[in-house]
Motif scaffolding. Structure first.
Motif, PDB file in Angstrom:
ATOM      1  N   LYS A   8     -28.379 -25.691  33.099  1.00 31.21           N
ATOM      2  CA  LYS A   8     -27.791 -26.629  32.144  1.00 31.21           C
ATOM      3  C   LYS A   8     -27.760 -28.033  32.731  1.00 31.21           C
ATOM      4  N   PRO A  46     -27.132 -26.852  23.545  1.00 28.18           N
ATOM      5  CA  PRO A  46     -25.763 -27.390  23.502  1.00 28.18           C
ATOM      6  C   PRO A  46     -24.775 -26.480  22.777  1.00 28.18           C
ATOM      7  N   ASP A  77     -21.098 -32.198  25.631  1.00 23.64           N
ATOM      8  CA  ASP A  77     -22.358 -31.467  25.520  1.00 23.64           C
ATOM      9  C   ASP A  77     -23.472 -32.338  24.954  1.00 23.64           C
TER      10      ASP A  77
END
Length: 728
Positions: A222, A249, A545
Motif C-alpha cells: 500500500k 483505496p 486514503d
C-alpha cells in the motif's frame, strides 16, 4: 401613426437596407461561430489527447516502478530455491542464507523455507522457520519462529481468507512458482502477499520438497503504491493477472479478495470487465470512466507490471487534472456572443421584423429577449465551470509560490530541499511533525465569519522530550478552544500520536466582485505552537486514503455549508511573508519552512442568491414595462407615483445586499441595480416629456412603439454586455 402608414417609414429602400444589414450580421456571426467553435473543438481534442497520453505515460512509469520494487522478490526466492535443489546448501545452512536474504531488501517483510511433511528429516513433520526482516520483528519475538507450530500449512484452505495458498498451490501437481492472493496470517498477525518458489529433492526422480517464500506486507505494498508519482488527480489500484485486488483505496475489495469481474457486477461498472480482460492479456490503455469510488467523471489508465504480470490501474478525476480553464472560458464567451448575434439576426430575418409590422416587431423583440437571456445563462455556466483557482480567502496573492500537496512525492521534494539547505549551512535539522485535520462542522454567518469544529492530530517521534512544545496555532483564528482527546504510542511506526478536538472562528475575506457567482477558498493556517524552533508542520498524508481535492480529504462526509457548495479540500504549503520577528533572533541565511494551510474550495449556490436578490428587480422591470404600455390618457401623477414606489423597492433591496456584503467595490449583481435605476428614471422622464408636449419624433412614432419594442432587448442587452465583460 396608423398601421397603413408603416410603408411610409419602412419604405422599400429602408427595408432592403435593414434586411441586408441583418443578413450581413447573420453571415458574419455565423462565420465567427463556426470558426471559433471549430478552433475550440480542435484545441479541446488536442488537449485531451495530450493529457490522455501523459496520464498513460504516468501509469506505465508507475507500473515499472512497482515492478522494480517487487522483481527482486521472485528473483531472490527462486535463486535460493534453486540452490537448495542443486544441493549447494542444505537444511542446516539454508537458514543463515534465508536471514540474509530477507534483510537484503527493505521491501521484504520476511520469509521462510517450508518443507513438506517429513521433508527435512524423518523425525519432524512440519518445519518452516520464519525470519522477519530487521525492521519488522515484533517486540519480544525470537527469530526464527515456526509457522508449523501455529497452523498446518499443508492443509488446503477454501475459505475467503485462505492462509495456506502460499504453500498448497505451488506444491500441487502442475503447480508453479508465483504469487499467492492476499491473506491474513494469524501467526504473523498481518495481511501478506507471498511469492513461493518450489525446491525439489535430488536423485533420478526429483520430487517437490517444499517452498522458499518471501512475504510482502500489504501495508508495505500500500505504501509503495501511495508513494508513486501519480501526478495531480490520481489514485491507484493493483490486481493480479486474474483480476484479484491486491490494493485499492476501498480496502473492502482487498479484504474480501474481490476480482475485477465481481466488482463490475456488484457496482454496475462495465469498465472493470474491460480491465479484467486487459489484465489477463497484459495490455495497457486508457478509458473514459465514471469512478464508482469517487462518483466523478474520470480517466482510467491501466498498464501491466512487466515481471509479475499484475495490472496497475490509476483513476484520474478529470476535474483534478490541470486544464487551460481561462482560455477555454474566454473562447466559450466569444462563441456565446457570436451565436447570440447569429441567432438574434436570423430570428429577425425569419420573422421579417424589418418590414415594420407591429406583430412582427413584437415577435422579433420576444425572440431577441429570449436569446439574450440564454446568452447570459451560458456565460454564467462558463464562469462557474471554467474558472481559475482563487487566492486564499479571495486574495489572489502568492499563487505562484503556493504548492498544493497532491501526493507524497511533492511533499518529499520540499522536505529534501530544506534538509539539504540546512546541512549545507550546518544548521540544526528540521523535525517534521505530520499533522492531520478532520472538520466535522462549519457555519458561515452573515458577517463573513466561519465557525469551524473538528479534530486534529499530530505525530511526534518517539523519544521527543516531554517538555518540548507541542500543539498548533490556528493563524488568524479567534475564540480558539482546543481539548485533548488522547495520546497513544504507535511503536510500529516509531511515533506518539496526540489527538485533540478544536473549535474556532475565522474571519473570511472573500472577493465579492463576482457576487453571486463567486468561487472562493477558505485557508486555515496551521502553525507550530512555538516559533523559532526547528520544527515544521507537514500534512499527515498517511491518514487519508485518497488525496484528490475533489474527494475532500479531511472533511466530514455529507458536510454542508449554508448557501455554498464545498467543491474541494487540499493541503498546501505557502511561503511565510511576515514583517515581524516575534521577539526572536532572525538570520538572513535561514529560510523558514512554508506554512501549512488547509484549504477549502467553495462555490456559492447562485440559484438561491439570484432568487432572493433578483426577484425584486424582475418584478420592477415588468411593472416598468407595463407603465410604458399605458395609454396617453394616464396622467403624469399616476406614473410618477408608481415610479417612486418602485424606486423605494429597489433601494431597500440594494441596501439589504450591501449590509450583508462588506465589499469596497461594485460587484456583479450591483450593475443590475444600476441599470434598473436608469430605467426608473427613463420612464417618468418620458412621461414628463409627453405631459409637457416636448416633441421627439422617434419616441412618438406609432404611440411610442419604438421605446416599447426596444425595452427588453436594450435592458437585457446591457445585462448581457455587463456579464460578458465581467466574466471574460
Amino acid at each position: 401613426m396608423p398601421e397603413e402608414s408603416v410603408d411610409e417609414v419602412f419604405s422599400e429602400r429602408h427595408r432592403r437596407r435593414l434586411r441586408r444589414g441583418l443578413q450581413v450580421i447573420c453571415l458574419a456571426t455565423l462565420a465567427a461561430s463556426l470558426v471559433l467553435g471549430a478552433r475550440l473543438a480542435w484545441e479541446t481534442r488536442a488537449d485531451e489527447s495530450a493529457r490522455r497520453a501523459e496520464l498513460q505515460r504516468i501509469t506505465q512509469e508507475a507500473a515499472a516502478q512497482i515492478d522494480r520494487v517487487l522483481k527482486p522478490v521472485g528473483e531472490m526466492s527462486t535463486a535460493l530455491a534453486a540452490r537448495l535443489t542443486r544441493g549447494e546448501i542444505d537444511a542446516t545452512t539454508v537458514e543463515p542464507a534465508l536471514r540474509a536474504m530477507v534483510n537484503g531488501n527493505p521491501a521484504f517483510f520476511g520469509g521462510t523455507v517450508a518443507w513438506r511433511p517429513y521433508g527435512r528429516d524423518a523425525d519432524t513433520r512440519l518445519y518452516a522457520p520464519y525470519f522477519f526482516s530487521a525492521g519488522n520483528v515484533p517486540p519480544g519475538t525470537a527469530q526464527p519462529t515456526q509457522i508449523g507450530a501455529d497452523y498446518d500449512y499443508t492443509v488446503p484452505d477454501d475459505g475467503p481468507d485462505a492462509k495456506t495458498d502460499w504453500y498448497v498451490r505451488p506444491m500441487l501437481e502442475g503447480g508453479q512458482d508465483g504469487w499467492s492472493p492476499p491473506y491474513f496470517d494469524p501467526a504473523l498477525s498481518t495481511t501478506l502477499i507471498t511469492y513461493s518458489a518450489v525446491f525439489t529433492t535430488g536423485g533420478a526422480k526429483p520430487e517437490k520438497n517444499g517452498v522458499v517464500t518471501i512475504d510482502v506486507s500489504m501495508d508495505q505494498l500500500k505504501q509503495i503504491i501511495r508513494d508513486l508519482k501519480l501526478g495531480p488527480g490520481g489514485f491507484g489500484a493493483l490486481t493480479t493477472a486474474d483480476g484479484v485486488y491486491l490494493y485499492h483505496p476501498d480496502e473492502r475489495l482487498v479484504r474480501q479478495r474481490k476480482t475485477l469481474a465481481q466488482a463490475a457486477q456488484e457496482r454496475g461498472d462495465p469498465n472493470r470487465l474491460t480491465l479484467a480482460a486487459a489484465a489477463q492479456a497484459r495490455e495497457s490503455g486508457i478509458l473514459s470512466h465514471r469512478s464508482t469510488t469517487t462518483g466523478a467523471r474520470s480517466w482510467l489508465a491501466y498498464a501491466p507490471l512487466p515481471d509479475t504480470g499484475w495490472s496497475l490501474q490509476i483513476t484520474f478525476v478529470r476535474n483534478d487534472v490541470p486544464r487551460k480553464v481561462e482560455e477555454v472560458r474566454r473562447q466559450g464567451v466569444w462563441i456565446t456572443v457570436a451565436l447570440t448575434g447569429f441567432l438574434a439576426s436570423l430570428s429577425l430575418l425569419l420573422l421579417r421584423a424589418h418590414e415594420g409590422r407591429t406583430r412582427r416587431l413584437w415577435a422579433g423583440t420576444a425572440a431577441v429577449a429570449v436569446l439574450l437571456l440564454v446568452g447570459i445563462g451560458s456565460v454564467w455556466s462558463l464562469a462557474l465551470t471554467h474558472h481559475a483557482d482563487p487566492g486564499d480567502n479571495g486574495r489572489a496573492n502568492d499563487l505562484d509560490d503556493r504548492v498544493e500537496i497532491t501526493d507524497r512525492s511533492v511533499l518529499q521534494q520540499h522536505k529534501d530541499r530544506f534538509d539539504r539547505q540546512r546541512r549545507d549551512r550546518k544548521q540544526q535539522a528540521l523535525t517534521y511533525v505530520p499533522t492531520g485535520i478532520h472538520i466535522e462542522s462549519m457555519e458561515l454567518d452573515g458577517s463573513n465569519t466561519v465557525s469551524v469544529a473538528g479534530q486534529m492530530w499530530q505525530k511526534y517521534p518517539l523519544g521527543t522530550p516531554a517538555d518540548s512544545p507541542r500543539g498548533v496555532v490556528f493563524n488568524g483564528a479567534k475564540d480558539v478552544r482546543i481539548t485533548a482527546i488522547e495520546t497513544r504510542v504507535d511503536a510500529a511506526n516509531g511515533v506518539v500520536v496526540q489527538r485533540s478536538g478544536f473549535q474556532f472562528n475565522l474571519r473570511t475575506q472573500f472577493d465579492y466582485s463576482r457576487y453571486p457567482l463567486e468561487i472562493e477558498r477558505i485557508g486555515i493556517g496551521i502553525g507550530p505552537v512555538e516559533r523559532g524552533r526547528s520544527q515544521a508542520l507537514v500534512p499527515d498524508l498517511d491518514s487519508y486514503d485518497i488525496l484528490l481535492a475533489s474527494q475532500k480529504p479531511g472533511l466530514e462526509t455529507g458536510l454542508r455549508l449554508r448557501g455554498w457548495t464545498i467543491e474541494s479540500t487540499s493541503f498546501v504549503l505557502r511561503p511565510r511573508h511576515e514583517n515581524s520577528k516575534f521577539g526572536l533572533e532572525s538570520r538572513v541565511d535561514v529560510e523558514s519552512f512554508p506554512a501549512l494551510v488547509y484549504e477549502i474550495g467553495l462555490k456559492r449556490i447562485f440559484v438561491d442568491a439570484f432568487i432572493s436578490n433578483l426577484t425584486p428587480l424582475i418584478v420592477v422591470a415588468i411593472v416598468l414595462f407595463s407603465l410604458l404600455l399605458l395609454p396617453d390618457s394616464v396622467g403624469i401623477k399616476e406614473i410618477l407615483g408608481f415610479s417612486v414606489s418602485l424606486f423605494f423597492v429597489v433601494v431597500f433591496a440594494h441596501l439589504s445586499i450591501r449590509r450583508n456584503i462588506a465589499s469596497g467595490q461594485v460587484f456583479y449583481l450591483e450593475y443590475f441595480f444600476l441599470v434598473t435605476y436608469f430605467a426608473l428614471l427613463a420612464v417618468p422622464i418620458n412621461a414628463f416629456r409627453r405631459s409637457l408636449q416636448v416633441p421627439f419624433p422617434m419616441l412618438e412614432y406609432r404611440g411610442g412603439l419604438v421605446m416599447k419594442v426596444l425595452y427588453w432587448p436594450v435592458t437585457l442587452g446591457i445585462f448581457f454586455l455587463i456579464t460578458v465583460l465581467k466574466f471574460y
